[in-house]
Enzyme design. Structure first.
Site, PDB file in Angstrom:
ATOM      1  N   SER A   1      22.633 -83.878  18.364  1.00 35.51           N
ATOM      2  CA  SER A   1      24.011 -84.236  18.709  1.00 35.51           C
ATOM      3  C   SER A   1      24.516 -85.404  17.863  1.00 35.51           C
ATOM      4  O   SER A   1      23.744 -86.224  17.370  1.00 35.51           O
ATOM      5  CB  SER A   1      24.106 -84.629  20.182  1.00 35.51           C
ATOM      6  OG  SER A   1      23.621 -83.590  20.993  1.00 35.51           O
TER       7      SER A   1
HETATM    8  N1  SAH Z   1      19.182 -83.583  22.660  1.00 34.65           N
HETATM    9  C1  SAH Z   1      18.927 -82.856  21.434  1.00 34.65           C
HETATM   10  C2  SAH Z   1      19.984 -81.832  21.186  1.00 34.65           C
HETATM   11  C3  SAH Z   1      19.403 -80.489  21.258  1.00 34.65           C
HETATM   12  S1  SAH Z   1      20.488 -79.125  21.140  1.00 34.65           S
HETATM   13  C4  SAH Z   1      18.752 -83.781  20.273  1.00 34.65           C
HETATM   14  O1  SAH Z   1      19.009 -84.994  20.420  1.00 34.65           O
HETATM   15  O2  SAH Z   1      18.300 -83.347  19.212  1.00 34.65           O
HETATM   16  C5  SAH Z   1      20.078 -78.296  22.644  1.00 34.65           C
HETATM   17  C6  SAH Z   1      18.649 -77.843  22.798  1.00 34.65           C
HETATM   18  O3  SAH Z   1      18.558 -77.170  24.041  1.00 34.65           O
HETATM   19  C7  SAH Z   1      18.170 -76.851  21.752  1.00 34.65           C
HETATM   20  O4  SAH Z   1      17.031 -77.348  21.129  1.00 34.65           O
HETATM   21  C8  SAH Z   1      17.862 -75.590  22.558  1.00 34.65           C
HETATM   22  O5  SAH Z   1      16.760 -74.848  22.083  1.00 34.65           O
HETATM   23  C9  SAH Z   1      17.582 -76.168  23.919  1.00 34.65           C
HETATM   24  N2  SAH Z   1      17.718 -75.242  25.041  1.00 34.65           N
HETATM   25  C10 SAH Z   1      18.657 -74.266  25.243  1.00 34.65           C
HETATM   26  N3  SAH Z   1      18.446 -73.632  26.404  1.00 34.65           N
HETATM   27  C11 SAH Z   1      17.335 -74.221  26.974  1.00 34.65           C
HETATM   28  C12 SAH Z   1      16.618 -74.006  28.178  1.00 34.65           C
HETATM   29  N4  SAH Z   1      16.964 -73.079  29.061  1.00 34.65           N
HETATM   30  N5  SAH Z   1      15.541 -74.801  28.435  1.00 34.65           N
HETATM   31  C13 SAH Z   1      15.152 -75.755  27.552  1.00 34.65           C
HETATM   32  N6  SAH Z   1      15.802 -75.994  26.399  1.00 34.65           N
HETATM   33  C14 SAH Z   1      16.879 -75.238  26.107  1.00 34.65           C
END
Ligand code: SAH
Length: 219
Positions: A64
């Site tokens: 993000s």
């Molecule tokens: N907070 C992260 C942003 C990640 S983007 C950072 O700072 O880098 C959102 C993430 O959520 C992705 O990696 C995606 O694979 C994950 N995601 C999506 N659905 C999910 C689920 N049901 N359980 C766990 N992770 C999930």
């Protein structure tokens, strides 16, 4: 680039992206000054690590924008003693910021190819209060509940019911709630049997996939 250059990029990021836009919690600003964001992006993104935007981290996912990380963290209102659940580890950057500001962080990522490198980062940066697992985070982490704070870092049509159940009394949950391509950052506060909802900034997150989130087929 030398470590000192990254330090000054980080200082500039805090001033020009966070303070001017109204982030006030000094502890949040301090954590954003400290955590080496460039170690959470791949080599091809290194030169853009402190830019004012989300960046690709592979597997179709993103780290993000710094401002969004700061807003979400500020909304959690962390004081240092909390047990926190994070859904969507991704790069692990948001996890590290929370780890600086709370007692224990439990983080869940559904894609093993992202969770592996994130775990390596937690180890090499000595975040011993971070616990990670690969699974469907919409189901939460029942064995460790209740949580004082829950943060969902992927967009969801509504907050998964299991997460609300795993939130402690007086707990706070922050999530981007909305449709596939635009959401609104929403803060929920649980008080006994009531849930108080507060709407914040519009945002765009990758989808939360799985039961209680978006169906895989609809992506
Ligand atoms: N907070 C992260 C942003 C990640 S983007 C950072 O700072 O880098 C959102 C993430 O959520 C992705 O990696 C995606 O694979 C994950 N995601 C999506 N659905 C999910 C689920 N049901 N359980 C766990 N992770 C999930």
């Amino acid at each position: 680039m030398a470590a000192a250059d990254f330090n000054s990029l980080r200082e500039y990021m805090v001033k020009s992206q966070l303070i001017v836009r109204g982030i006030k919690d000094e502890r949040v600003l301090e954590a954003m000054r400290k955590v080496p964001r460039h170690l959470f992006v791949g080599d091809s993104m290194l030169h853009r690590a402190y830019d004012d935007m989300a960046l690709s981290i592979g597997e179709g996912q993103t780290i993000s924008q710094p401002y969004m990380v700061a807003v979400m963290t500020e909304l959690l209102g962390l004081e240092g003693d909390e047990k926190v659940l994070e859904i969507g580890t991704g790069s692990g950057y948001q996890t590290a910021i929370i780890a600086e500001l709370s007692k224990e962080v439990y983080t869940i990522e559904r894609i093993a190819a992202l969770a592996g490198p994130a775990e390596d980062r937690f180890r090499s940066l000595h975040y011993e209060n971070v616990h990670i697992r690969v699974s469907n985070g919409t189901l939460g982490w029942p064995g460790e509940s209740p949580f004082d704070r829950i943060i969902v870092t992927a967009g969801t049509p509504k907050v998964p019911e299991p997460l609300l159940q795993q939130l402690a009394d007086q707990g706070i949950l922050v999530a981007p709630v909305g449709d596939r391509f635009s959401q609104q950052l929403t803060r929920f506060k649980k008080t006994k049997d009531k849930l108080i909802e507060e709407y914040h900034t519009p945002c765009v997150f990758v989808p939360l996939v799985g039961e209680y989130g978006w169906e895989k087929d609809s992506i």
